[in-house]
Scaffold this motif. Structure first.
Motif, mmCIF file in Angstrom:
data_model
loop_
_atom_site.group_PDB
_atom_site.id
_atom_site.type_symbol
_atom_site.label_atom_id
_atom_site.label_comp_id
_atom_site.label_asym_id
_atom_site.label_seq_id
_atom_site.Cartn_x
_atom_site.Cartn_y
_atom_site.Cartn_z
ATOM 1 N N LYS A 284 0.846 -1.209 0.000
ATOM 2 C CA LYS A 284 0.000 0.000 0.000
ATOM 3 C C LYS A 284 0.879 1.256 0.000
ATOM 4 O O LYS A 284 0.629 2.229 -0.723
ATOM 5 C CB LYS A 284 -0.909 -0.035 1.234
ATOM 6 N N LYS B 145 2.290 1.795 -3.426
ATOM 7 C CA LYS B 145 1.240 2.251 -4.334
ATOM 8 C C LYS B 145 0.967 3.747 -4.115
ATOM 9 O O LYS B 145 0.880 4.527 -5.062
ATOM 10 C CB LYS B 145 -0.032 1.446 -4.037
ATOM 11 N N ASP B 146 0.859 4.118 -2.844
ATOM 12 C CA ASP B 146 0.579 5.524 -2.539
ATOM 13 C C ASP B 146 1.739 6.436 -2.925
ATOM 14 O O ASP B 146 1.528 7.584 -3.320
ATOM 15 C CB ASP B 146 0.223 5.684 -1.051
ATOM 16 N N LYS C 209 3.570 6.024 -5.495
ATOM 17 C CA LYS C 209 3.406 6.219 -6.945
ATOM 18 C C LYS C 209 2.311 7.255 -7.195
ATOM 19 O O LYS C 209 2.445 8.103 -8.081
ATOM 20 C CB LYS C 209 3.041 4.887 -7.632
ATOM 21 N N ARG C 210 1.252 7.184 -6.419
ATOM 22 C CA ARG C 210 0.171 8.172 -6.577
ATOM 23 C C ARG C 210 0.696 9.567 -6.278
ATOM 24 O O ARG C 210 0.399 10.526 -6.993
ATOM 25 C CB ARG C 210 -0.985 7.857 -5.623
ATOM 26 N N ALA C 211 1.486 9.672 -5.208
ATOM 27 C CA ALA C 211 2.033 10.983 -4.833
ATOM 28 C C ALA C 211 2.871 11.561 -5.966
ATOM 29 O O ALA C 211 2.820 12.768 -6.243
ATOM 30 C CB ALA C 211 2.877 10.849 -3.569
ATOM 31 N N ASP D 82 2.416 11.334 -8.991
ATOM 32 C CA ASP D 82 1.583 11.841 -10.087
ATOM 33 C C ASP D 82 0.845 13.128 -9.747
ATOM 34 O O ASP D 82 0.200 13.725 -10.607
ATOM 35 C CB ASP D 82 0.544 10.771 -10.480
ATOM 36 N N ILE D 83 0.912 13.534 -8.475
ATOM 37 C CA ILE D 83 0.188 14.770 -8.108
ATOM 38 C C ILE D 83 1.052 15.973 -8.468
ATOM 39 O O ILE D 83 2.163 16.119 -7.963
ATOM 40 C CB ILE D 83 -0.149 14.777 -6.597
ATOM 41 N N CYS E 33 -0.121 17.675 -3.088
ATOM 42 C CA CYS E 33 0.851 16.607 -2.882
ATOM 43 C C CYS E 33 1.272 16.542 -1.409
ATOM 44 O O CYS E 33 1.308 15.473 -0.799
ATOM 45 C CB CYS E 33 2.055 16.876 -3.789
ATOM 46 N N PHE F 146 -1.350 15.042 0.625
ATOM 47 C CA PHE F 146 -1.420 13.598 0.414
ATOM 48 C C PHE F 146 -0.339 12.885 1.239
ATOM 49 O O PHE F 146 -0.589 11.858 1.865
ATOM 50 C CB PHE F 146 -1.274 13.271 -1.080
#
Ligand code: ADP
Ligand code: MG
Length: 700
Positions: free
Chosen positions: A639, A642-643, A645-647, A649-650, A656, A659
């Protein structure tokens, strides 16, 4: 017999007043003093003469290089060494240092944080000599304390705003002193600072075995040890020989650099210590604190120790701060925060005190922001002191003075009580008029204010910029009002009473750790900016931009840049921590736990091969737990990845940072939780790195 001066005993590596007195031509020294004392620019000829004397002195002391020593927005110092050598033809080389080289240098500014102030193609930046802080020799290099700005003149460092704030507070303090008749004929008011520094010392071999300590400065894992700080026997405890040897060495290294380290003691947490220097003018104190941190780290290495300056190296025990003791003094030697015997009648003191009270209340947000960093989030608003709520402690005596003044009542002077120990042979002495309060974020301590929210790894600059600027603003408002008054005394008393009535809510003399205070603070309408991300927007709040603009400290653009740099830093720090965690889980924890599970499973198999009816209760229970926690650790880690990677993209920086604060920190907590559970049930020789018990008991 006369007392010996420190330089006579240990040598000095500072181009200080004494050296200048003997090395500079009389009129050059006088001209330099004139510039420093009256904030006047320095002529090129004077600089030329100073440079030449500095070089001769430095070369005699073994220096071969020089550098402008400055404080970019990284929060640490920067230097770029140049040697003194200069070819003069026919293969001849001399040691040379010019006035121009002393005054300015031109490092490439593009690799330092600028918060969008300087596009990368406009790389030019300047450093310029600050003659108000003495040059010194470090590592055979003459270090010249300097400011740092961009080609366009925008501030890129931590020293320039400090110097500007000192000018502002000087100007406004003098206005008030003049209204009071300026009996001592003061022409300059200085802010003075003593910065107490907390730190941890651990054995370097163990430090090297912890990737988290090496890369992030703190432990990202670590189960609670059986013994932490609950015995309360470390604070002021006897100092262990290895620590003592470190402290002795450190003191001497600092004394040579003119940093007068005075007090060294053990702090509350195991392996935690503190150093307090003798206070000095604020600019020097800020420079000296930077030097102190650097020298601490280096001396530690010599003793095979690691000095941890992070705010929270270990969860579950106290973190480290830096107490900023702050006062104002005239060049005629008067401390403007000294209440005297009858504070209620000391109009000068009351005006300065009222300014601090009003400023603290009106700029709570800025004071909080001045200490905001991802590492300090583990202290402020965490489970320890001081809390993230800004309040001011005055103590009982001053508290009752303030209350009486607010209600226009008579104040009885307080008699100094005599301390009686009940043992005849012990000499009697007067008690202080107030007890200590260790829980307050900002406290009046007799003749100075102690701001305790600053993190141990932070520069002292920003908190002092804020303190000086808000005081300048309040004094300016007071002076504007009082300069037009027909009866000064009446107007001043009315002003003080009004300020206390409107801003008394910032004063709190109770226990700042208690949950009741959080409720009470909320009732009073005080801010509780729990995290760095909640606090940082104060830099771009309209009232604060106006404050800094008015006193010529920062313009709006420079503040926006600082906000951006701090947000970026927040995201980067958390990203590095998260990646380090993942690395440690995958490369160290998984393999170790797998190996241990294999051993336990093998034991079960071997035992059952001997006799099928062996229950193997302990082994099965252990293996089940190891397996469950490992699976949960795996899930938490997936997790987190994954997060992250999400960060990435912000694109919006504020989003950001939010997040990171809301998602990534939670993922990290979850990951740590399962890793720590595993540590508690894994055999010692399988666990991949030193534990809390190993680390905090490593120095004897
Ligand atoms: P503590 O906070 O533990 O009671 P001290 O009262 O000895 O410790 O002072 C702590 C720090 O405050 C020291 O660095 C000291 O030099 C500094 N200090 C003392 N007086 C002043 C002052 N007037 N202005 C600024 N700093 C001061
Ligand atoms: Mg203190």
């Amino acid at each position: 017999m006369r007392d010996l001066a420190i330089p006579e005993i240990f040598g000095s590596l500072v181009f200080n007043e004494e050296v200048m007195h003997t090395r500079l031509p009389k009129q050059v020294h006088a001209a330099l003093r004139e510039c420093i004392e009256n904030d006047k620019p320095l002529s090129f000829e004077i600089a030329q003469s100073v440079a030449s004397a500095m070089k001769t002195w430095a070369v005699e002391k073994g220096a071969t290089h020089f550098t402008h020593w400055f404080q970019p927005m990284t929060g640490i110092t920067a230097e770029k060494h140049d040697s003194f050598i200069k070819p003069i033809g026919e293969g001849k080389i001399i040691m040379h240092f010019s006035g121009k080289e002393l005054i300015r240098s031109e490092p490439d500014a593009s690799a330092f944080p600028s918060g969008g102030l300087r596009a990368t193609f406009e790389a030019r930046g300047y450093t310029a000599w600050d003659p108000t802080s003495y040059a010194f020799i470090k590592d055979k290099t003459l270090c010249i304390p300097s400011i740092f700005c961009s080609y366009g003149g925008q501030v890129l460092d931590k020293k320039t705003p400090l110097l500007r704030s000192l000018q502002a507070v000087n100007k406004q303090s003098l206005r008030i002193l003049n209204l009071l008749g300026n009996p001592t004929g003061a022409t300059h008011v200085y802010a003075e600072v003593g910065g107490e520094q907390e730190y941890f010392l651990i054995d370097r071999d163990l430090y090297n075995q912890r990737e988290d300590l090496c890369l992030t400065g703190r432990t990202l894992f670590g189960a609670r040890p059986p013994k932490g700080q609950e015995m309360e026997n470390h604070y002021f405890g006897n100092i262990k020989p290895r620590v003592k040897a470190f402290m002795e060495d450190l003191d001497i290294e600092l004394w040579k650099l003119g940093v007068y380290a005075k007090t060294e003691h053990n702090e509350v947490a195991p392996a935690q210590h503190e150093l307090a220097p003798i206070y000095s003018d604020s600019n020097t104190a800020v420079d000296h604190n930077q030097l102190t941190m650097e020298i601490m780290r280096n001396v530690a290495i010599k003793h095979n120790l690691a000095c941890l300056l992070h705010e929270k190296p270990f969860a579950g025990i106290n973190g480290s701060g830096k107490h900023n003791n702050w006062s104002l003094k005239t060049n005629t030697g008067i401390n403007l925060f000294k209440p005297g015997k009858t504070p209620a009648e000391n109009l000068q003191f009351l005006l300065f005190l009222a300014a601090v009270i009003k400023g603290t209340d009106e700029y709570q947000d800025l004071l909080r922001a001045s200490c905001a960093s991802p590492s300090n989030d583990h202290r402020l608003g965490g489970n320890e002191a001081p809390p993230a709520i800004v309040s001011l402690y005055l103590g009982d005596e001053l508290g009752s003075v303030v209350e009486a003044l607010e209600h226009d009542e008579h104040v009885e002077p307080i008699e100094r009580a005599v301390m009686k120990s009940g043992v005849k042979v012990i000499p009697r002495f007067n008690k202080d008029t107030s007890d200590r309060n260790r829980t307050a974020p900002f406290a009046f301590t007799g003749n100075k204010f102690e701001f305790r929210m600053v993190g141990s790894s932070a520069s002292l600059s920003t908190p002092n910029v804020v303190l000086n600027t808000i005081l300048a603003e309040e004094l300016c408002q007071f002076a504007d009002e009082l300069e037009g008054a027909s009866d000064f005394d009446v107007a001043a008393h009315a002003l003080i009473a009004r300020v206390l009535k409107n801003h008394g809510k910032i004063i709190f003399n109770g226990n700042n750790y208690s949950p009741a205070w959080i409720k009470e603070a909320e009732r009073r309408g005080l801010l509780n900016l729990k995290t760095c991300i909640d606090a940082l927007p104060a830099y771009i709040a309209e009232k604060n931009v106006e404050l800094f603009r008015k006193h010529k400290i920062f313009n709006g653009e420079e503040l926006a840049a600082r906000y951006e740099i701090s947000l970026e830093n927040y995201c980067k720090v958390l990203q590095i921590e998260a990646l380090t965690m993942i690395d440690m889980v995958k490369k160290s924890i998984y393999p170790s736990v797998c190996e241990y599970m294999g051993t336990v499973a093998d034991t079960i198999c071997s035992k059952r091969a001997v006799a099928a009816n062996f229950a193997c209760e302990m082994e099965v229970s252990l293996l089940t737990k190891l397996s469950d926690y490992s699976d949960n650790l795996f899930k938490a880690c997936v997790k987190l990845e994954k997060d992250l990677k999400r960060a990435a993209d912000i694109t919006d920086l504020v989003e950001c940072a939010h997040f990171y604060r809301d998602a990534i920190t939670k993922d990290m907590e979850e990951t740590r939780h399962f890793a720590d559970e595993l540590e508690l049930i894994t055999a010692k020789n399988y666990w991949p790195f030193p534990t809390y018990t190993d680390l905090t008991n490593s120095v004897v």
